[in-house]
Design a protein around this motif. Structure first.
Motif, PDB file in Angstrom:
ATOM      1  N   ASP A  83      32.127  -9.642  10.254  1.00 47.07           N
ATOM      2  CA  ASP A  83      30.986  -9.427   9.557  1.00 47.07           C
ATOM      3  C   ASP A  83      31.331  -8.633   8.403  1.00 47.07           C
ATOM      4  O   ASP A  83      31.719  -7.246   8.863  1.00 47.07           O
ATOM      5  N   LYS A 138      20.654  -2.469   8.333  1.00 42.83           N
ATOM      6  CA  LYS A 138      21.353  -4.051   7.876  1.00 42.83           C
ATOM      7  C   LYS A 138      20.233  -4.958   8.814  1.00 42.83           C
ATOM      8  O   LYS A 138      20.052  -5.983   8.290  1.00 42.83           O
ATOM      9  N   SER A 139      20.159  -4.696  10.135  1.00 41.83           N
ATOM     10  CA  SER A 139      19.402  -5.878  11.017  1.00 41.83           C
ATOM     11  C   SER A 139      18.053  -5.747  10.250  1.00 41.83           C
ATOM     12  O   SER A 139      17.482  -7.076  10.766  1.00 41.83           O
ATOM     13  N   TYR A 142      18.301  -8.792   6.920  1.00 36.91           N
ATOM     14  CA  TYR A 142      18.736 -10.200   6.763  1.00 36.91           C
ATOM     15  C   TYR A 142      18.008 -10.872   5.929  1.00 36.91           C
ATOM     16  O   TYR A 142      16.886 -10.738   5.680  1.00 36.91           O
ATOM     17  N   SER A 144      15.694 -13.511   4.159  1.00 35.78           N
ATOM     18  CA  SER A 144      14.624 -14.278   4.727  1.00 35.78           C
ATOM     19  C   SER A 144      14.339 -15.455   3.732  1.00 35.78           C
ATOM     20  O   SER A 144      13.631 -16.403   4.330  1.00 35.78           O
ATOM     21  N   LYS A 160      14.617 -19.309   7.940  1.00 33.50           N
ATOM     22  CA  LYS A 160      14.238 -19.783   9.257  1.00 33.50           C
ATOM     23  C   LYS A 160      14.240 -21.428   9.222  1.00 33.50           C
ATOM     24  O   LYS A 160      14.001 -21.983  10.210  1.00 33.50           O
ATOM     25  N   LEU A 195      23.096 -13.602   6.803  1.00 30.05           N
ATOM     26  CA  LEU A 195      22.134 -14.362   7.847  1.00 30.05           C
ATOM     27  C   LEU A 195      22.081 -13.284   9.219  1.00 30.05           C
ATOM     28  O   LEU A 195      23.159 -12.722   9.435  1.00 30.05           O
ATOM     29  N   ASP A 196      21.278 -13.382   9.827  1.00 30.39           N
ATOM     30  CA  ASP A 196      20.962 -12.720  11.269  1.00 30.39           C
ATOM     31  C   ASP A 196      21.915 -13.630  12.187  1.00 30.39           C
ATOM     32  O   ASP A 196      21.621 -14.798  12.643  1.00 30.39           O
ATOM     33  N   LYS A 198      22.229 -13.634  15.354  1.00 28.23           N
ATOM     34  CA  LYS A 198      21.468 -14.074  16.661  1.00 28.23           C
ATOM     35  C   LYS A 198      20.939 -15.565  16.268  1.00 28.23           C
ATOM     36  O   LYS A 198      20.588 -16.344  17.147  1.00 28.23           O
ATOM     37  N   ASN A 210      21.952 -22.974  12.296  1.00 26.39           N
ATOM     38  CA  ASN A 210      20.827 -22.638  12.786  1.00 26.39           C
ATOM     39  C   ASN A 210      20.832 -22.704  14.243  1.00 26.39           C
ATOM     40  O   ASN A 210      20.884 -24.041  14.701  1.00 26.39           O
TER      41      ASN A 210
END
Length: 253
Positions: A83, A138-139, A142, A144, A160, A195-196, A198, A210
């Motif tokens: 990362d 940072k979190s 991300y 969008s 998303k 990108l996130d 998670k 994704n």
């Protein structure tokens, strides 16, 4: 040398133990811990280790949260999956780190550095506070939306809504859940860092998936995996044996 490992992936901790023993059979692993909670409990009572290997992302949170609850004086080497932003944060704050997947040469170099200096490798409470602030910032940032060109129009595509990104003949494309494709004028490496983690993961050199696009995983030969997505891709999406545990843990998180 006495070592404590803080790592929530069993395969990763076993691999680290194997590499440590291979580097120096006299290294003693005192304990392996897999969560913030167990680490706080352990380090509140026992601090006999000479060195700690600590993963950033644990089963119940980020390992930096440990230092908000207990003071650790033992030198620490952080481990992290790739990362670029996290790496930048480590460099800015002079915190020692190793990139996953770990290898013998890097671990050996880190241990030699520790043995030769006997210093905490730049680790201080100020480092941790700064890292926490940077990673929290940072979190919240991300990416969008991607602005993409379609013929003579520019279209905003919600991140998303993208099922996966992939490289096709050196061109990066995004496929949405309604099976529309768009060209992204960026490198896959740059997209990965926006990108996130998670929600998105780079499962091989060609694909970033994704999590919501994955409908099935099949076992393949030599410990590899095949990922089945919706929308489907025309060829097999293969995950290497080395990456398979990370992918399974990510999906199961």
């Amino acid at each position: 040398m006495k070592v404590v490992i803080v790592e929530d992936e069993i395969a990763a901790s076993e691999n680290l133990i194997y590499l440590l023993n291979d580097i120096d059979p006299t290294i003693e692993v005192l304990k392996t811990l897999d969560s913030v909670r167990s680490s706080v409990t352990y380090f509140s009572e026992i601090q006999e280790a000479d060195l700690i290997f600590m993963d950033i992302h644990l089963a119940d949170g980020i390992s930096f949260e440990i230092f908000e609850q207990v003071t650790i004086s033992t030198p620490i080497i952080f481990t992290t999956a790739y990362d670029q932003y996290a790496i930048q944060a480590f460099k800015v704050n002079s915190v020692n780190y190793l990139l996953k997947p770990l290898n013998k040469a890097d671990i050996s170099d880190a241990i030699n550095k520790f043995v030769s200096t006997q210093q905490p490798l730049g680790f201080t409470s100020n480092n941790i506070e700064a890292l926490m602030q940077m990673l929290e910032t940072k979190s919240a940032n991300y990416k969008s939306t991607y602005l993409v060109q379609k013929r003579d129009e520019l279209l905003p595509i919600k991140t998303k809504d993208i099922a996966y990104f992939y490289i096709d003949s050196s061109i990066v494309k995004a496929i949405t859940f309604n099976n529309q494709y768009y060209i992204i004028n960026k490198k896959l490496e740059d997209i990965e860092n926006e990108l996130d983690p998670k929600l998105f993961l780079r499962v091989n050199r060609q694909f970033i998936l994704n999590k919501e696009s994955i409908i099935k995983i099949k076992y393949y030969f030599n410990g590899k995996l095949i990922v089945i997505t919706q929308p489907p891709y025309k060829e097999r999406i293969v995950v290497s044996k080395a990456k398979s545990n990370e992918v399974k843990n990510w999906i199961n998180s």
